[in-house]
Scaffold this motif. Sequence first.
Motif, PDB file in Angstrom:
ATOM      1  N   GLU A 179       0.848  -1.195   0.000  1.00  0.00           N
ATOM      2  CA  GLU A 179       0.000   0.000   0.000  1.00  0.00           C
ATOM      3  C   GLU A 179       0.875   1.233   0.000  1.00  0.00           C
ATOM      4  N   ASN A 184      -4.445   3.181   0.451  1.00  0.00           N
ATOM      5  CA  ASN A 184      -4.469   1.931  -0.304  1.00  0.00           C
ATOM      6  C   ASN A 184      -4.153   2.217  -1.765  1.00  0.00           C
ATOM      7  N   THR A 196      -6.552  -4.247  -6.725  1.00  0.00           N
ATOM      8  CA  THR A 196      -5.979  -3.767  -5.471  1.00  0.00           C
ATOM      9  C   THR A 196      -5.675  -4.964  -4.592  1.00  0.00           C
ATOM     10  N   ILE A 203      -1.889  -5.184   5.025  1.00  0.00           N
ATOM     11  CA  ILE A 203      -2.357  -3.841   4.695  1.00  0.00           C
ATOM     12  C   ILE A 203      -3.456  -3.399   5.659  1.00  0.00           C
TER      13      ILE A 203
END
Length: 284
Positions: A179, A184, A196, A203
């Motif tokens: 990230e 993010n 993603t 994260i």
Amino acid sequence: MSRIVYVNGDYLPEEDAKISVFDRGFLFADGVYEVTSVLGGKLIDFEGHAKRLERSLSELDMPAPVTMDALLEIHRELVARNEVHEGLVYLQVTRGAADRDFAYPAEPKPSLVLFTQTKTLADAPVAKTGIKVISIEDQRWGRRDIKTVQLLYPSMGKMMAKAAGVDDAWMVEDGAVTEGTSNNAYIVTKAGTIVTRHLGNEILHGITRAAVLRFAREAQMAVEERSFTIEEAKDAAEAFITSASTFVMPVVELDGAQIGDGTPGPVATRLREIYLEESLKKAV
């Protein structure tokens, strides 16, 4: 007028606010935090932030200083007292003051601190141009899913980016992007799929991330939650970040390589519009 802050039950001018030198947040970074955005004098995604706060406290076996309903009222009161139309509310909970010992105190008395920051968010000029990032090694501890105040390495990452003449850094572990320093990270493939990293301890489980992915799926956009590499990001059609303070922010350059045509792409631009529209409907 002096800014009013909240410290352990009291609303005080910031210059009068005090916390113990024995507070474990100061001595051990033994604390968690949340940042909630304010638009039109209302709180965005407060319920999500409150739930994540409860989870962070639970993971650290830390008692909550007040109920979540009381916390909402404190947020609203601070926004009102400081006349914040647009900006942020920062919240921090620590295990409280105790004589210095690595072991947790048997009967902790948590500290609760909140303050506001007035800031342009919705019409931030950088959203029209996009940001530039570099990649750095991810050297944080292993429980990044807990939103702790242990932010030294992200701060170092911000300074690495500043020294490189760019806006931020994406952290990389085992060849894959985790990230950004405080956000993010996403790419959009040339086929139009939003990618993603999947959730895990690696994260932070972003509140804005969850909302944006939900809105993307509702808009019939393809989404994949998986790891991606720096090389894949450089070859992507678009890239962007999400956070409570940036919403959806386009990324136009990575490690000196232009992403796409070097301008904010249509997917990131549309997602920012959708996020602002939908979040304002549910603001409290």
